[in-house]
Write a protein that holds these residues in place. Sequence first.
Motif, mmCIF file in Angstrom:
data_model
loop_
_atom_site.group_PDB
_atom_site.id
_atom_site.type_symbol
_atom_site.label_atom_id
_atom_site.label_comp_id
_atom_site.label_asym_id
_atom_site.label_seq_id
_atom_site.Cartn_x
_atom_site.Cartn_y
_atom_site.Cartn_z
ATOM 1 N N CYS A 137 29.451 -15.809 14.676
ATOM 2 C CA CYS A 137 28.310 -16.151 13.813
ATOM 3 C C CYS A 137 27.141 -15.201 14.085
ATOM 4 C CB CYS A 137 27.849 -17.590 14.056
ATOM 5 S SG CYS A 137 29.021 -18.770 13.460
ATOM 6 N N TYR A 138 26.940 -14.880 15.381
ATOM 7 C CA TYR A 138 25.852 -13.970 15.752
ATOM 8 C C TYR A 138 26.046 -12.607 15.085
ATOM 9 C CZ TYR A 138 23.161 -10.781 18.720
ATOM 10 O OH TYR A 138 22.318 -9.793 19.158
ATOM 11 N N VAL A 139 27.281 -12.111 15.206
ATOM 12 C CA VAL A 139 27.568 -10.794 14.624
ATOM 13 C C VAL A 139 27.373 -10.842 13.107
ATOM 14 C CG1 VAL A 139 29.410 -9.106 14.220
ATOM 15 C CG2 VAL A 139 29.110 -10.110 16.487
ATOM 16 N N LEU A 140 27.918 -11.905 12.505
ATOM 17 C CA LEU A 140 27.823 -12.044 11.039
ATOM 18 C C LEU A 140 26.360 -12.097 10.593
ATOM 19 C CD1 LEU A 140 29.922 -12.476 8.764
ATOM 20 C CD2 LEU A 140 29.352 -14.887 8.863
ATOM 21 N N LEU A 141 25.568 -12.893 11.297
ATOM 22 C CA LEU A 141 24.153 -13.035 10.918
ATOM 23 C C LEU A 141 23.401 -11.713 11.097
ATOM 24 C CD1 LEU A 141 23.335 -16.553 12.347
ATOM 25 C CD2 LEU A 141 22.923 -15.830 10.014
ATOM 26 N N CYS A 142 23.677 -11.036 12.228
ATOM 27 C CA CYS A 142 22.967 -9.770 12.474
ATOM 28 C C CYS A 142 23.360 -8.726 11.446
ATOM 29 C CB CYS A 142 23.273 -9.259 13.879
ATOM 30 S SG CYS A 142 22.471 -10.244 15.118
ATOM 31 N N VAL A 143 24.664 -8.619 11.208
ATOM 32 C CA VAL A 143 25.128 -7.590 10.258
ATOM 33 C C VAL A 143 24.571 -7.877 8.863
ATOM 34 C CG1 VAL A 143 27.192 -6.728 9.085
ATOM 35 C CG2 VAL A 143 27.169 -6.968 11.566
ATOM 36 N N CYS A 144 24.704 -9.120 8.421
ATOM 37 C CA CYS A 144 24.280 -9.443 7.050
ATOM 38 C C CYS A 144 22.746 -9.460 6.911
ATOM 39 C CB CYS A 144 24.847 -10.790 6.612
ATOM 40 S SG CYS A 144 26.609 -10.746 6.500
ATOM 41 N N THR A 145 22.036 -9.482 8.014
ATOM 42 C CA THR A 145 20.567 -9.434 7.931
ATOM 43 C C THR A 145 20.076 -7.992 8.029
ATOM 44 O OG1 THR A 145 20.447 -11.593 8.967
ATOM 45 C CG2 THR A 145 18.445 -10.304 9.007
ATOM 46 N N LEU A 146 20.688 -7.234 8.950
ATOM 47 C CA LEU A 146 20.164 -5.884 9.196
ATOM 48 C C LEU A 146 20.650 -4.860 8.167
ATOM 49 C CD1 LEU A 146 20.226 -5.737 13.098
ATOM 50 C CD2 LEU A 146 18.314 -6.254 11.591
ATOM 51 N N ILE A 147 21.831 -5.083 7.588
ATOM 52 C CA ILE A 147 22.311 -4.105 6.593
ATOM 53 C C ILE A 147 21.396 -4.086 5.357
ATOM 54 C CG2 ILE A 147 24.195 -3.611 4.959
ATOM 55 C CD1 ILE A 147 26.117 -3.920 7.247
ATOM 56 N N PRO A 148 21.053 -5.241 4.785
ATOM 57 C CA PRO A 148 20.108 -5.181 3.646
ATOM 58 C C PRO A 148 18.769 -4.544 4.051
ATOM 59 C CG PRO A 148 21.101 -7.338 3.782
ATOM 60 C CD PRO A 148 21.514 -6.608 5.003
ATOM 61 N N PHE A 149 18.339 -4.819 5.291
ATOM 62 C CA PHE A 149 17.085 -4.206 5.763
ATOM 63 C C PHE A 149 17.227 -2.683 5.793
ATOM 64 C CE2 PHE A 149 14.222 -2.427 8.845
ATOM 65 C CZ PHE A 149 13.038 -3.108 8.616
ATOM 66 N N ALA A 150 18.390 -2.246 6.313
ATOM 67 C CA ALA A 150 18.624 -0.803 6.419
ATOM 68 C C ALA A 150 18.611 -0.155 5.039
ATOM 69 C CB ALA A 150 19.960 -0.562 7.116
ATOM 70 N N VAL A 151 19.166 -0.878 4.063
ATOM 71 C CA VAL A 151 19.242 -0.311 2.709
ATOM 72 C C VAL A 151 17.843 -0.244 2.082
ATOM 73 C CG1 VAL A 151 20.142 -0.716 0.383
ATOM 74 C CG2 VAL A 151 21.612 -1.078 2.374
ATOM 75 N N VAL A 152 17.096 -1.338 2.194
ATOM 76 C CA VAL A 152 15.785 -1.398 1.525
ATOM 77 C C VAL A 152 14.751 -0.526 2.234
ATOM 78 C CG1 VAL A 152 13.907 -2.957 0.813
ATOM 79 C CG2 VAL A 152 16.273 -3.722 0.664
ATOM 80 N N TYR A 153 14.809 -0.473 3.564
ATOM 81 C CA TYR A 153 13.741 0.209 4.307
ATOM 82 C C TYR A 153 14.207 1.501 5.014
ATOM 83 C CZ TYR A 153 11.210 -4.085 3.396
ATOM 84 O OH TYR A 153 10.606 -5.156 2.770
ATOM 85 N N HIS A 154 15.322 2.059 4.567
ATOM 86 C CA HIS A 154 15.771 3.385 5.049
ATOM 87 C C HIS A 154 15.878 3.450 6.560
ATOM 88 C CE1 HIS A 154 15.163 4.833 0.966
ATOM 89 N NE2 HIS A 154 14.136 4.030 0.982
ATOM 90 N N LEU A 155 16.462 2.435 7.148
ATOM 91 C CA LEU A 155 16.564 2.369 8.609
ATOM 92 C C LEU A 155 17.276 3.595 9.189
ATOM 93 C CD1 LEU A 155 16.193 0.671 11.202
ATOM 94 C CD2 LEU A 155 18.349 -0.441 10.708
ATOM 95 N N ARG A 156 18.323 4.062 8.476
ATOM 96 C CA ARG A 156 19.141 5.157 9.010
ATOM 97 C C ARG A 156 18.305 6.401 9.324
ATOM 98 N NH1 ARG A 156 24.269 7.400 5.808
ATOM 99 N NH2 ARG A 156 22.733 8.982 5.274
#
Lengths: 382, 396
Positions: A210-229
Amino acid sequence: MRLYRFELQKLLKLPMLWGFLVLSLALNGLFLMADIYDAPWTEYVASILPVTGQRTDDPAFPAGLKTLPDTPFRTVLAEQTAEPQNVLEGFDTARLGQQEAGLIGVTGKWAERVAKKYEALQPVADEMAASGVAYDLYAGEGTHDYQVHLTGIMYHAALSEALLLAVLLTLYAFGYEVQNGTDLLVFSTRSGRCINRAKLAAALTASLLCYVLLCVCTLIPFAVVYHLRDFLSMNVSSSFNYVRVSPALVKPFLTWKPFTLAGYLGATLALGAALTVVFVLFAAVCGLLLRNTYLAFLAWFVTAVGMLALTVFCGDIGFWDGYFLGMCLPVPVWLHQQHWFTDMGIAGFLPWQETLCTAGGLAGFAALTLLAARRFQRKDLT
Amino acid sequence: MRILYHELRKIWRPATLLVLLALGVMHYYLLMDFNIRLFPNGHPAAEQYQTAREWTEKYGFTMEPEEYADAKAEYEAMVAAVDARLASDPRFEQCGIASWKEYQAFQEQSVFQESGSAAYEAYMELRALLFGEEYGFAGYRLEERSNALVDYEFRQTWVTKALAAQTPAEQARKEELLTSPRINGIFPHICADNLSEYLCWAGIFAILSTVILLTPCGARENLSRMPAEQWPTRTGRGVCRYQFAAMLLSAAALFLLELLIFGGIYTTNGTGFFWNSPTQTFLLGDFFWFDLTYGQYVLCFLGMVFLLMLGTAGAVFALSYTSTSTISALLKVLPLTVALIFAAAAVTSHPFTDANELYRHTRIMGVEGILCGLIWLLGVSAGAAYMCSRRRKELF
């Protein structure tokens, strides 16, 4: 292994688990929008990095910036980087330590310990100042807000939801037999009370999933919207990044070793996983000691809030032993997650406090779980 | 009644009550104690509060022009007293200060001096004296009284400039305020701010406590297969009505209990003195959309918290009775709790004023009350709908 599989199935087949995950992600989606007005700025900074590079002290930076089209964002960035700053140069950590200690009026041996912590930070600050990592642009003047949004809101939300789920799943696993009236049947089988091992392993697996799922599904949209890469290679101790301790005291975001954003996020995710395990063990102790699942949850909840209240109370009455030792408990560690791997201000007295406390929490709660399991083995269940 | 009594007994378990007590104590200590212990939170807030209190005692709930003249005369007498003391104080004499006016001129010169310079340090020393205990915080008293008198003089300009009316309703309220005697109201806005903060935390605890008390009830019934035992009895499925009523009654009782405890504590800060004072004041604060006295404002707050608690109870009834384990019930109720806590924070933060965030986004006057009413309606309807569906449900 078969028992573990069945126990894991029980947890993963809990329909509300998935409902809770969906609702948590929906909430995180709302948090994602918290800084949406700054998205054009971060997009601009990310877009110029291939031309300018990431170090503001590099002559190529202003030269590259000049070649870009004249836009209001370029003007602002040019102003911000006109005089490259290395805030870590000549930074006096001892003075910071005195200011921090003065905020809560800590005295005696604990004041010395806090001073020692800041003494240990001085070589780190000097080394980082010499390497010039503070010249990293990161997100310019938007760095502080970006960092707070990423680690203080998005990741903190994901971690909090994961910890809550970890506790509920563990209590569900340990309370399942009693709640369904199958306890006497199960505990009289050949495996008997050894089933608790399978339950704990299943709770650990499900919680980490659940931790992995929550982190991945929370941080990936953040990375997309805010150019994290684009910012992953930036050092988090950039001169633009800071921690506001009080309205009058602002300090650099100084970590115990130089971290790029990628490294910092990686370390944070790993420590978050370890903290999830601590919370599973914490809940396991409650689940093993109390057969009533709801009471076990309430016991966990009261203890968790109590960890905070007790620490604050000790600070209020000037009982610094209680205050600083209380800060090592898992709940304060979770609460100060935004400042993990930094000096932690008045919330810590040791270098790498969050890491050491989580490791200590793992050992302590593992021992408590063993004791609780031993008590459960000897208990008359009829 | 007997069934209702037994349903209530199932809800009010001693262990849960002990937990609520422990959580209540910690919640109060961590989040609410500040608004009691430190009210009105140092200087100059204490002087603002004191000025409003003295004026209310002397002039009543509003300040009329002739009363303003009296207040001004009183201020001048206060200044004269401080002048006399300053004139005889050698520490002030050294800097050539013999009156409050001269001190103000000195302050204007020195305040922008470089920090650490001799002039700045001398100013800081004198300021510490005049604004400190030795002078009975005279500096703050004079400053706050003077500011309050200026606020009175410019009250109409303030309303015209500060209230950026964007909707017809706001425009109407602005015009009403400009012509109404309400604009002369004496009320320290710090009272409303403090109440808002205190009741925000109290509202959050109210929701949390309702959830903690009621969540396990339905799940516990289902786990012990009570419906199978209850439904064939003479009362039959009608027992659902008692269960629903017991939940709503428990929420109401919890509200009363918390009102007695948290309300009782709040009365100790002495703001009850302003019970009949109008909340709209010339002493710069938020703009109130309705003509409410402080007492009515408190009652509105409590009404909103009560509606939120009943709505929570109704929704928890539906969610808990559809759960087959307490953890399932918790997983269902937790997201609802988070949403309700956000709602409680939104409605109890400066409600019915232009400072309320919910109002700023919707521009609907009284949106806080409407939201609470909606939550109550939705929660209780969800509970009632589930009760009806349960009466038609197959047992197995």
